[in-house]
Scaffold this motif. Sequence first.
Motif, PDB file in Angstrom:
ATOM      1  N   ASN A   1      10.750  10.047  23.447  1.00 43.47           N
ATOM      2  CA  ASN A   1      11.856   9.145  23.762  1.00 43.47           C
ATOM      3  C   ASN A   1      12.984   9.348  22.755  1.00 43.47           C
ATOM      4  OD1 ASN A   1      11.737   7.359  25.987  1.00 43.47           O
ATOM      5  ND2 ASN A   1      10.167   6.118  25.010  1.00 43.47           N
TER       6      ASN A   1
ATOM      7  N   PHE B   1      14.756  -1.967  25.965  1.00 44.37           N
ATOM      8  CA  PHE B   1      14.084  -0.699  25.670  1.00 44.37           C
ATOM      9  C   PHE B   1      12.669  -0.958  25.165  1.00 44.37           C
ATOM     10  CE2 PHE B   1      13.017   2.721  22.619  1.00 44.37           C
ATOM     11  CZ  PHE B   1      12.954   3.769  23.515  1.00 44.37           C
TER      12      PHE B   1
ATOM     13  N   GLU C   1       3.840   7.823  24.091  1.00 43.92           N
ATOM     14  CA  GLU C   1       5.233   8.154  23.760  1.00 43.92           C
ATOM     15  C   GLU C   1       5.500   8.057  22.263  1.00 43.92           C
ATOM     16  OE1 GLU C   1       7.995   5.994  22.748  1.00 43.92           O
ATOM     17  OE2 GLU C   1       6.553   4.396  22.325  1.00 43.92           O
ATOM     18  N   THR C   2       6.469   8.843  21.840  1.00 45.04           N
ATOM     19  CA  THR C   2       7.009   8.785  20.482  1.00 45.04           C
ATOM     20  C   THR C   2       8.516   8.609  20.603  1.00 45.04           C
ATOM     21  OG1 THR C   2       5.277  10.186  19.527  1.00 45.04           O
ATOM     22  CG2 THR C   2       7.381  10.067  18.341  1.00 45.04           C
ATOM     23  N   THR C   3       9.087   7.723  19.791  1.00 43.93           N
ATOM     24  CA  THR C   3      10.512   7.427  19.883  1.00 43.93           C
ATOM     25  C   THR C   3      11.252   7.924  18.649  1.00 43.93           C
ATOM     26  OG1 THR C   3      10.215   5.502  21.316  1.00 43.93           O
ATOM     27  CG2 THR C   3      12.233   5.584  20.016  1.00 43.93           C
TER      28      THR C   3
ATOM     29  N   GLU D   1      16.743   1.465  19.028  1.00 38.96           N
ATOM     30  CA  GLU D   1      15.327   1.203  19.299  1.00 38.96           C
ATOM     31  C   GLU D   1      15.031  -0.285  19.387  1.00 38.96           C
ATOM     32  OE1 GLU D   1      10.956   2.380  17.363  1.00 38.96           O
ATOM     33  OE2 GLU D   1      12.823   3.152  16.508  1.00 38.96           O
TER      34      GLU D   1
ATOM     35  N   VAL E   1      16.711   7.570  21.667  1.00 42.22           N
ATOM     36  CA  VAL E   1      17.451   6.336  21.923  1.00 42.22           C
ATOM     37  C   VAL E   1      18.445   6.075  20.798  1.00 42.22           C
ATOM     38  CG1 VAL E   1      15.844   4.779  20.734  1.00 42.22           C
ATOM     39  CG2 VAL E   1      17.123   3.938  22.718  1.00 42.22           C
TER      40      VAL E   1
ATOM     41  N   ASN F   1      17.444   8.163  26.456  1.00 39.40           N
ATOM     42  CA  ASN F   1      17.872   6.817  26.828  1.00 39.40           C
ATOM     43  C   ASN F   1      19.252   6.565  26.252  1.00 39.40           C
ATOM     44  OD1 ASN F   1      15.205   5.355  27.906  1.00 39.40           O
ATOM     45  ND2 ASN F   1      14.652   6.707  26.207  1.00 39.40           N
TER      46      ASN F   1
ATOM     47  N   THR G   1      22.577  10.390  23.849  1.00 35.36           N
ATOM     48  CA  THR G   1      21.421  11.189  23.415  1.00 35.36           C
ATOM     49  C   THR G   1      21.180  12.379  24.329  1.00 35.36           C
ATOM     50  OG1 THR G   1      19.801   9.902  24.695  1.00 35.36           O
ATOM     51  CG2 THR G   1      20.318   9.113  22.472  1.00 35.36           C
TER      52      THR G   1
ATOM     53  N   THR H   1      15.111   7.708  16.937  1.00 34.60           N
ATOM     54  CA  THR H   1      16.355   6.942  17.006  1.00 34.60           C
ATOM     55  C   THR H   1      17.454   7.656  16.229  1.00 34.60           C
ATOM     56  OG1 THR H   1      15.048   4.908  17.087  1.00 34.60           O
ATOM     57  CG2 THR H   1      17.391   4.684  16.593  1.00 34.60           C
TER      58      THR H   1
ATOM     59  N   ARG I   1       9.192   0.446  26.828  1.00 31.32           N
ATOM     60  CA  ARG I   1       8.151   1.172  26.089  1.00 31.32           C
ATOM     61  C   ARG I   1       6.790   0.505  26.283  1.00 31.32           C
ATOM     62  NH1 ARG I   1       9.676   1.820  19.951  1.00 31.32           N
ATOM     63  NH2 ARG I   1       7.870   3.219  19.982  1.00 31.32           N
TER      64      ARG I   1
END
Length: 308
Positions: free
Chosen positions: A3, A13, A27-29, A8, A5, A72, A76, A31, A17
């Motif tokens: 992910n 959002f 998932e890994t986010t 975060e 974004v 997202n 990005t 920012t 998640r």
Amino acid sequence: MLNLVTNERARFFGQQRATLRALGVDETTLTVPGDHTYDNGSTNERSVIDYLEFLPRVVRRSFGGFDIVHANYGLTAPHALAQVRLPVVLSLWGTDLMGRFGPVVKACARHADAVVVMSRRMAEELDQPCHVIPHGVDLDLFEPMPTGDARAELGWGADASHVLFPYPPGRGVKDYPRAERVVERVRDRIDDEVVFHTVNGEPHERMPLYMNAADVLLLTSRREGSPNAVKEALACNLPVVATDVGDVPERLDGVSHSRVARSDAELVDGVVAALRAGERSNGRGAAEEVSAEETGARLLGVYEEVLS
């Protein structure tokens, strides 16, 4: 899934998640670095350097065994497309497509494997094949409760009429001055006391109290994608009077004591009518089609389609 974004901490959002994780998505986010917090309603924008520093981080992390990259917010998108190994899903939130960076966002969208937008209006603006999937609302958190109980907990007067503007006054795109003008004109036409409430710094978990304590939600935004406050109000059966932005016309279609307005006079008429009715709306049924579970399942379907 990787992910990307800009914020975060955005509550919708975080809801997305949590819903996808419950559906089995690992998932890994990442920012974008730098500050992007609301301070008394103002936005601190990141610099170009912050976005440039984000680029090598994304490319390096894309080698971490992921199947897909989900960008997202449109800013990005260049970072997601810079890595060429993984398919890219791009979600546009509204201000990215409709704001000053719209041309850049549109150019990037043409290279994504799938694009998700919040409303049909955004789909028309984008003018390419895309999926219309608004952010979902937690129907377990946002649900009807006795108005008197909610007012007692917030310390609101039981006999007054209460108009809710669910944002800090400083959020420019929400146009607080217009909302204030509308409420002043409403007071001239309503015999009872009309109290105007804004919300600033409250935890999201307390927002259902405000939605259930109020008589009507007033939204005067200049632009939106799919305003979550409207969907949350529907889930609590709170009447909504709103400007013609984003997917508001779709969300309010058939909802009682609610109105889409294109002028101050129409906003005033809508709020007055809702207050005089003195009833809750039938919005809960309309909110079910944008529940977190429903929209999460649709987004998962987009991932599966891209991977297939």
